[in-house]
Enzyme design. Structure first.
Site, PDB file in Angstrom:
ATOM      1  N   GLU A 115      -3.522-111.481 -37.115  1.00 39.94           N
ATOM      2  CA  GLU A 115      -3.679-112.179 -35.841  1.00 39.94           C
ATOM      3  C   GLU A 115      -2.944-111.429 -34.736  1.00 39.94           C
ATOM      4  O   GLU A 115      -2.204-110.478 -34.999  1.00 39.94           O
ATOM      5  CB  GLU A 115      -3.180-113.623 -35.961  1.00 39.94           C
ATOM      6  CG  GLU A 115      -4.006-114.443 -36.957  1.00 39.94           C
ATOM      7  CD  GLU A 115      -3.691-115.915 -36.937  1.00 39.94           C
ATOM      8  OE1 GLU A 115      -2.911-116.340 -36.067  1.00 39.94           O
ATOM      9  OE2 GLU A 115      -4.214-116.646 -37.797  1.00 39.94           O
ATOM     10  N   HIS A 236      -3.492-120.419 -24.863  1.00 40.03           N
ATOM     11  CA  HIS A 236      -4.300-119.728 -25.869  1.00 40.03           C
ATOM     12  C   HIS A 236      -5.441-119.027 -25.154  1.00 40.03           C
ATOM     13  O   HIS A 236      -6.159-119.641 -24.352  1.00 40.03           O
ATOM     14  CB  HIS A 236      -4.841-120.710 -26.906  1.00 40.03           C
ATOM     15  CG  HIS A 236      -5.313-120.019 -28.153  1.00 40.03           C
ATOM     16  ND1 HIS A 236      -6.464-119.270 -28.197  1.00 40.03           N
ATOM     17  CD2 HIS A 236      -4.770-119.950 -29.394  1.00 40.03           C
ATOM     18  CE1 HIS A 236      -6.618-118.769 -29.411  1.00 40.03           C
ATOM     19  NE2 HIS A 236      -5.600-119.169 -30.158  1.00 40.03           N
ATOM     20  N   ARG A 282      -0.445-113.079 -26.899  1.00 41.00           N
ATOM     21  CA  ARG A 282      -1.296-114.058 -26.220  1.00 41.00           C
ATOM     22  C   ARG A 282      -1.123-114.069 -24.702  1.00 41.00           C
ATOM     23  O   ARG A 282      -2.081-114.270 -23.968  1.00 41.00           O
ATOM     24  CB  ARG A 282      -1.013-115.449 -26.792  1.00 41.00           C
ATOM     25  CG  ARG A 282      -1.584-115.628 -28.184  1.00 41.00           C
ATOM     26  CD  ARG A 282      -1.252-116.987 -28.752  1.00 41.00           C
ATOM     27  NE  ARG A 282      -1.920-117.182 -30.029  1.00 41.00           N
ATOM     28  CZ  ARG A 282      -1.737-118.247 -30.804  1.00 41.00           C
ATOM     29  NH1 ARG A 282      -0.913-119.198 -30.420  1.00 41.00           N
ATOM     30  NH2 ARG A 282      -2.384-118.361 -31.950  1.00 41.00           N
ATOM     31  N   HIS A 344      -1.617-124.353 -24.639  1.00 38.71           N
ATOM     32  CA  HIS A 344      -1.653-124.403 -26.104  1.00 38.71           C
ATOM     33  C   HIS A 344      -0.303-124.723 -26.743  1.00 38.71           C
ATOM     34  O   HIS A 344      -0.246-125.451 -27.728  1.00 38.71           O
ATOM     35  CB  HIS A 344      -2.155-123.062 -26.627  1.00 38.71           C
ATOM     36  CG  HIS A 344      -2.289-122.978 -28.110  1.00 38.71           C
ATOM     37  ND1 HIS A 344      -3.125-123.814 -28.834  1.00 38.71           N
ATOM     38  CD2 HIS A 344      -1.699-122.147 -29.017  1.00 38.71           C
ATOM     39  CE1 HIS A 344      -3.045-123.494 -30.117  1.00 38.71           C
ATOM     40  NE2 HIS A 344      -2.183-122.504 -30.253  1.00 38.71           N
ATOM     41  N   ARG A 379       5.285-117.061 -27.845  1.00 37.20           N
ATOM     42  CA  ARG A 379       5.196-117.255 -29.301  1.00 37.20           C
ATOM     43  C   ARG A 379       4.270-116.239 -29.945  1.00 37.20           C
ATOM     44  O   ARG A 379       3.159-115.998 -29.466  1.00 37.20           O
ATOM     45  CB  ARG A 379       4.697-118.668 -29.603  1.00 37.20           C
ATOM     46  CG  ARG A 379       4.483-118.946 -31.089  1.00 37.20           C
ATOM     47  CD  ARG A 379       4.123-120.394 -31.315  1.00 37.20           C
ATOM     48  NE  ARG A 379       2.778-120.696 -30.865  1.00 37.20           N
ATOM     49  CZ  ARG A 379       1.706-120.727 -31.671  1.00 37.20           C
ATOM     50  NH1 ARG A 379       1.841-120.432 -32.956  1.00 37.20           N
ATOM     51  NH2 ARG A 379       0.528-121.057 -31.204  1.00 37.20           N
TER      52      ARG A 379
END
Length: 848
Positions: A115, A236, A282, A344, A379
């Site tokens: 990811e 997100h 992100r 998000h 994050r």
């Protein structure tokens, strides 16, 4: 009138993974109540499509996971918390599997996904793209079948019950609204663990369930807890776009499998923005999509996620629920999917240490609600579920000690329960519509002014509009009316986010200011907000004790911040290399560039000219890569290896210009670091057979401390504090001004991050006794002769660790180690060293 009451050993608020896991662990040590305002399935965990990031593969390491986490955190991660996460998560995963949790497998081993922000496959999934649901269902089954756990659905926490006010208050439990009875109930417990999740549903476009509006933040703020870094909201990048703002998350793992982001011209725009392209962190991807949306002349509020180049059957199998959702909406996931960012994850939260402790005794936080410093400014994908199990476990272990120490007494509970009649909460159904109106207003304010892109004027407008809503809300006498109380909570959370965003005059991670579009690399800090106090940025021990005004209306001016620097080791190393190149190369190597053609290739061989211990191999690799990313690197040893004269330690192939230009910088670093490692190894060898460890000091070359300490570690020594920010060392001048060791220790404890060790420097036996009595963790025995040091160790008697310091030579160090000290600090390791002689020879590669 008294509220109904219930009493348990542990009280857990929240039914996401952090709350459920904490309840499961706590049930081994006592009775547990879990309160949740909706159904147990209504949580961020339940809807999480991503997995759990954990090191389970032999090709991966906790260090790799740590590096990826810190890189995503943009300089604001707490390295202690990150190390805790990456090292303890594999154990928690192993325990979950042993308890019966089934993760996806491939070929008989755990299937690992890739990811955004991860450089290794380390993300575990369950059920493909429904990991959150699977783990929630598993933990719910564990909870419902456990007789020690009682689940209270439709119970909303309204207030933290305190015995005493302010920083000295003790948490006794929670006031909870029972939707079934329409009454408040008091839940009392020896330890209360808040796991109420985040606040992203305060925005119009969000991936979160509508219950995630920051209840826990508001409750903890009202109780007096410190709130950290609320300006960092992670958006997100890829949620399924729909005109009605009902976002459906398209998992990071889709991009991990190779999906491309395309603008309306069909161009892959991420490849020119970040080396990881679609798998960049992100914040980078979300901001890039926002820019593409604003550039579109037709104002289409989305871009495309293209999968048409991927194996369609594999996509269907890997993401069955996303595939079905797209199909239901008439979208063919095998082609391209319209996506847009949505709020998000709340990166900041309630300040705590790595054991979940807040500033209120008996009150703990974990999960998304907590701010331990793991996330920094942004994050890393799939670290959130990992955080839930690692720090949910640690919160319970800390609470268990709290129970054992009997800090929660029946006397304090009886005193509270026996006090005057409590003001009663009540519900006026006529105010329900007003609550939804306020919620809609706030979501529009947050999306317009405090979304992905922010600027001063908009943030000041947001504060002014929020204040107007507050004034309107309290124009009448609403007292403790239910809807008015939760409306106020919304205003509190929104104000905390906007105030933090206005205060932070830079762009970093999940916070982008168009009027301050760059990171301020010289001013790394955390924002702290606390009710009734004017707090601002963070001092260097990760969380702030320095207090300065936080803007709370548009008339106040943000104060100038201190130049407090906190940098990760990688960031420091990059700065050292950049500075070395700047001072030696500047605009270019005019001699080399005049004589050697740009296309000329060569091989460089590094050879030892003396015996020793090598250190700096990884650093000089980065030096060469700064000037030529295509160098071919062939190391024959690693840092810490013993080498002999004439040994070849590394060979490099690349641009002849790069090799010659980098030669002096590389040799300066390699020779110095290897000299330090060699001397350290000599000291370590001298004390073999004892329990003592060799420590370094801050006596390092200015600007080179991180390299000097890496070299000490390569030689077998241990690193003492990196700087004045990561450990407390109370020295003679501190003791004098404080009026004694006891006063100095007490003053420090009031201001430092909980759990940080305190070392006290002593020069005589009376000071040793005082340091022991006031609970110092480490006692430095400074410039003592061996006889005095022996008596000091007898006084300490294992109640603290001991460190011998001063006049440590190779001739003396064994005698000192034999006295029984834990550590011996040697300043000479880094300030009195001789560089180890190493040569670099370059050979031209013939042009074919």
């Amino acid at each position: 009138m008294k509220n109904e009451m219930q009493q348990y050993d542990y009280l857990i608020a929240g039914s996401g993974l952090a709350g459920l896991y904490a309840a499961f662990v706590a049930s081994k040590y006592g009775s547990v109540a879990v309160v949740t305002k909706n159904k147990v399935s209504d949580s961020n965990t339940y809807y999480a499509q991503g997995g759990i990031a954990s090191v389970t593969d032999n090709e991966d390491t906790p260090e790799f996971h740590s590096n990826d986490t810190i890189t995503a955190g943009r300089g604001l991660c707490n390295p202690v918390a990150v190390d805790t996460l990456v090292n303890e998560c594999p154990l928690r995963i192993k325990e979950l599997i042993e308890d019966g949790m089934n993760f996806d497998m491939s070929g008989g081993v755990l299937a690992l996904g890739l990811e955004g922000g991860h450089r290794r496959r380390r993300v575990l999934h369950a059920g493909g793209d429904i990991t959150g649901r699977r783990i929630s269902e598993f933990m719910t089954g564990q909870i419902l079948s456990n007789p020690k756990i009682t689940l209270f659905e439709n119970h909303q926490a309204l207030e933290i019950i305190l015995d005493g006010k302010g920083d000295g208050g003790r948490c006794l439990g929670l006031k909870v609204w029972n939707f079934d009875t329409g009454r408040v109930e008091n839940f009392y417990a020896g330890s209360t663990i808040m796991a109420l999740g985040g606040a992203s549903a305060i925005y119009s476009r969000t991936t979160n369930p509508q219950s995630s509006i920051g209840d826990g933040v508001a409750l903890c703020y009202n109780a007096g807890c410190q709130i950290a870094d609320m300006e960092f909201i992670q958006f997100h990048p890829t949620t399924l776009y729909s005109p009605d703002n009902k976002s459906y998350l398209i998992s990071e793992a889709v991009r991990g499998e190779g999906a491309h982001l395309l603008n309306h011209n069909g161009e892959r725009f991420m490849v020119n923005i970040h080396p990881l392209a679609e798998l960049a962190p992100r914040d980078v991807v979300a901001q890039a999509i926002e820019r593409e949306i604003k550039r579109d002349p037709h104002n289409r509020p989305y871009v495309y996620l293209s999968l048409k180049h991927l194996n369609s059957e594999k996509i269907r199998r890997r993401f069955p629920h996303i595939f079905q959702k797209c199909e239901d909406l008439g979208i063919d996931m095998r082609d391209k999917v319209p996506v847009a960012p949505a709020a998000h994850y709340m990166v900041g939260g309630v300040k705590s240490d790595i054991d979940g402790k807040t500033s209120i005794t008996g009150l703990y936080v974990c999960g998304e609600l907590a701010s331990t410093g793991i996330m920094g400014a942004n994050r890393l994908a799939s670290n959130s579920l990992a955080e839930c199990i690692v720090f949910g476990y640690r919160a319970v272990m800390s609470a268990k000690e709290h129970q054992a120490s009997n800090l929660f007494t029946q006397e304090s509970l009886d005193r509270y329960v026996g006090s005057a009649a409590e003001p009663q909460y009540y519900l006026d159904s006529a105010k329900q519509d007003e609550y939804f109106r306020i919620r809609e207003q706030i979501s529009l304010i947050m999306t317009r002014y405090a979304g992905i892109v922010r600027e001063r004027e908009g943030l000041e407008s947001a504060l002014a509009e929020l204040e107007q809503i507050r004034e309107s809300l309290f124009a009448g006498d609403c007292g403790r009316e239910f809807y008015s109380s939760i409306s106020e909570n919304l205003i509190i959370v929104a104000t905390l986010i906007v105030s933090g965003a206005l205060y932070r005059e830079e762009s970093r991670g999940g916070h982008f200011r168009s009027d301050y579009p760059k990171e301020n690399i010289f001013n790394l800090y955390h924002t702290i907000q606390q009710k009734g106090k004017m707090n601002g940025s963070l001092s260097a021990n990760w969380y702030a004790s320095v207090k300065r005004p936080m803007p709370n209306n548009r008339k106040e001016i943000t104060p100038k911040k201190q130049n407090n620097r906190i940098m990760t080791h990688n960031s420091l190393i990059d700065k050292i290399i950049d500075l070395a190149i700047e001072e030696d190369v500047a605009s270019g190597d005019i001699t080399t560039n005049s004589i050697i053609l740009e296309k000329t290739k060569a091989t460089a061989v590094f050879k030892m000219k003396a015996d020793g211990v090598v250190s700096g191999i990884s650093i000089i690799k980065r030096v060469f890569e700064h000037l030529d990313k295509n160098v071919i690197w062939r190391p024959f040893v690693k840092d810490g290896d013993s080498v002999n004269k004439e040994d070849v330690i590394v060979e490099i192939e690349g641009s002849y210009r790069c090799l010659l230009t980098s030669e002096r910088i590389a040799l300066n670093i390699l020779q110095r670091m290897s000299g330090i490692a060699t001397l350290t190894a000599q000291f370590v060898k001298e004390i073999e057979g004892t329990d003592a460890k060799i420590l370094d000091t801050r006596k390092t070359a200015p600007g080179l401390r991180v390299l000097d300490k890496m070299a000490v570690a390569a030689g077998g020594g241990k690193n003492h504090r990196m700087g004045l920010y990561d450990m407390v060392l109370i020295k003679d001048n501190h003791i004098k001004i404080a009026g004694g060791i006891k006063n100095a220790v007490s003053q420090v404890r009031e201001n430092i991050n909980m759990g940080m060790k305190i070392e006290v420097e002593t020069s005589n036996l009376d000071e040793v006794r005082e340091a022991v009595e006031c609970g110092a963790d480490i006692i430095m025995l400074d410039n003592m002769d061996n006889d005095t040091m022996k008596r000091a160790i007898e006084i300490i008697a294992g109640r603290a660790e001991s460190e011998a310091s001063g006049n440590m030579t190779l001739d003396r160090v064994k005698e000192v180690a034999m006295l029984g000290v834990n550590y011996i600090s040697v300043g000479a390791l880094t300030h009195s060293i001789s560089a180890l002689d190493i040569s670099m020879n370059v050979t031209v590669i013939p042009d074919n």
